[in-house]
Structures are given as structure tokens and as C-alpha cells.
Write an enzyme that holds these catalytic residues in place. Structure first.
Site, PDB file in Angstrom:
ATOM      1  N   GLY A 157      35.740  37.019  38.853  1.00 40.78           N
ATOM      2  CA  GLY A 157      34.380  36.767  38.421  1.00 40.78           C
ATOM      3  C   GLY A 157      34.121  35.483  37.979  1.00 40.78           C
ATOM      4  O   GLY A 157      34.507  34.438  38.768  1.00 40.78           O
ATOM      5  N   GLY A 185      40.176  36.035  35.105  1.00 38.78           N
ATOM      6  CA  GLY A 185      39.099  36.939  35.504  1.00 38.78           C
ATOM      7  C   GLY A 185      39.757  38.310  35.029  1.00 38.78           C
ATOM      8  O   GLY A 185      40.996  38.443  34.649  1.00 38.78           O
ATOM      9  N   SER A 186      39.230  39.552  35.648  1.00 40.22           N
ATOM     10  CA  SER A 186      37.936  39.973  35.735  1.00 40.22           C
ATOM     11  C   SER A 186      37.698  41.261  35.718  1.00 40.22           C
ATOM     12  O   SER A 186      37.059  41.838  34.719  1.00 40.22           O
ATOM     13  CB  SER A 186      37.237  39.119  36.861  1.00 40.22           C
ATOM     14  OG  SER A 186      35.828  39.294  36.715  1.00 40.22           O
ATOM     15  N   ARG A 187      37.895  41.964  36.807  1.00 39.03           N
ATOM     16  CA  ARG A 187      37.616  43.294  37.017  1.00 39.03           C
ATOM     17  C   ARG A 187      38.533  43.880  38.065  1.00 39.03           C
ATOM     18  O   ARG A 187      38.813  43.291  39.070  1.00 39.03           O
ATOM     19  CB  ARG A 187      35.964  43.552  37.433  1.00 39.03           C
ATOM     20  CG  ARG A 187      35.568  45.171  37.070  1.00 39.03           C
ATOM     21  CD  ARG A 187      34.195  45.311  37.380  1.00 39.03           C
ATOM     22  NE  ARG A 187      33.913  45.721  38.737  1.00 39.03           N
ATOM     23  CZ  ARG A 187      32.829  45.559  39.545  1.00 39.03           C
ATOM     24  NH1 ARG A 187      31.984  44.776  39.146  1.00 39.03           N
ATOM     25  NH2 ARG A 187      32.656  46.037  40.477  1.00 39.03           N
TER      26      ARG A 187
END
Length: 218
Positions: A157, A185-187
Site C-alpha cells: 500500500g 502494509g497492506s492487503r
């Protein structure tokens, strides 16, 4: 317990913060300012070390169940075109990690690693529509007889500056075991067959290696 990827960062952070306090005590005469700096550096160090925590997870092994690869919140359950590996429509489950979540990535299923590739890229915010295709990311596919092929993608991210991926093609991996780490991060997106029964809902919080997000045998 802390993740091995954090030891160097935590060490340098400790050295820097200790140095700041030594310098402040040498140059600043006002007690409350020195105390405020001490408290601030302790809080900052605590935030850094909590980011790298690596709690032990006792995954209930099931070749037909897909467990969450990371801690976080389910932010998307949707049909998408997976363009890198399957090159067809898949059901995507996206899990967003906040800075306070555990950032260890775990294998969502056990089996053989069929595909593993790193892609350099941008650092768009994790919820940006193009982050899955344009951000720094790694794509991993693991397969077994019951679940078939399951793809999961680590996505950096705006704050994440390095993705670590341990999955190597040909390796046999255990469900819930350590697959990598996303630093700041993030996803993570998981791609499943279109008819897969999903066991989670939007905005639901999940635990990596523990929460079942899909049951492919049902």
C-alpha cells in the site's frame, strides 16, 4: 514472539531512540522536555515492535477449506477477471490490514506451490481499484486435490515499501504456515472458483491461519 523480518528494524530503531534520549539528556536542561522525549520514544518503539509480532496460530488443517492468509477486515467479495495466472473470472476475497494488525502472511491452503512471482510497482493506497494490478505485489498459487488451485496476492500500500515472500515453486507447504510478510502494509487478495461458498461477510474481521473464508467442498 516476533517475526524474523523485524529483528533488524527493531534493533536499529532501539539504537536510534536510545541515541535521541542520550543527546536530549546531554543538551536539554528542562526536565519535563527530557521526560516527554523519553515517553514519546518508548511509545514509538512499542508501536514498532507490535507491528512485527508473530503469534502462534494452531490452524485446523483441512484441504478443502481456505483460511484467511492474514489478519484484517474483509473489504471486498466480488467477481473479477484474474489476468495473471488463471486468465478467467474468479471470486476475489480481499482482506485489508491496518497498521495495528499482525502482518504475517500465511498459506491459505496446504499443498504444492505451483506459481510464485514478484512484481515491482507503485504504492497506491490499498483500496485503490488499480492497486491489485499496479502496486508492488507477489502472486502465489498453491494447489491440492480437494481445493484445486488457490491464488493469493500480497499487495503493498501507500506505506508498505517491501513485500517478503517465502513461497517457492515446487515446495510442499502446510496450511497456516508462514508464507511471507508485508512491511508496513497492506492487503491480500484471494482468488477462488466462482461457485465457491464463502464463509465470511463484508467488514468481518478475520484472523490469519484461523478464520475459514471459504469451503470449496460444499
Amino acid at each position: 514472539m516476533f517475526h524474523k523480518e523485524g529483528y533488524k528494524i527493531m534493533g536499529w530503531a532501539a539504537l536510534l531512540l536510545i541515541t535521541i534520549n542520550v543527546v536530549s539528556y546531554s543538551l536539554i536542561n528542562t526536565y519535563w522536555i527530557k521526560f516527554a522525549i523519553l515517553v514519546a520514544t518508548i511509545i514509538l518503539f512499542f508501536l514498532i515492535i507490535q507491528f512485527f509480532r508473530n503469534p502462534k496460530r494452531n490452524t485446523v488443517l483441512n484441504d478443502a477449506h481456505v483460511v484467511a492468509p492474514v489478519d484484517g477486515k474483509v473489504v471486498a467479495i466480488e467477481e473479477v477477471e484474474e489476468k495473471e495466472y488463471f486468465k478467467d473470472k474468479r471470486l476475489q476475497v480481499s482482506i485489508f490490514m491496518s497498521p495495528i494488525n499482525v502482518h504475517v502472511t500465511r498459506h491459505p491452503i496446504g499443498g504444492k506451490v505451483k506459481y510464485s512471482k514478484y512484481h515491482p510497482g507503485k504504492f497506491l493506497v490499498a483500496w485503490h481499484p488499480k492497486s491489485s494490478e499496479e502496486n508492488e505485489r507477489t502472486t502465489v498459487v498453491v494447489a491440492n486435490e480437494k481445493a484445486g488451485e488457490v491464488l493469493y496476492r500480497q499487495i503493498a500500500g501507500a506505506m508498505a515499501k517491501r513485500i517478503v515472500n517465502y513461497a517457492e515453486v515446487g515446495n510442499e507447504v502446510i496450511q497456516g504456515s508462514d508464507s511471507g510478510f508485508i512491511k508496513f502494509g497492506s492487503r491480500v487478495d484471494v482468488f477462488l472458483p466462482l461457485n465457491t461458498p464463502i464463509s465470511v461477510k463484508l467488514n468481518q474481521k478475520v484472523k490469519g491461519g484461523l478464520s475459514v473464508i471459504a469451503k470449496i467442498d460444499e
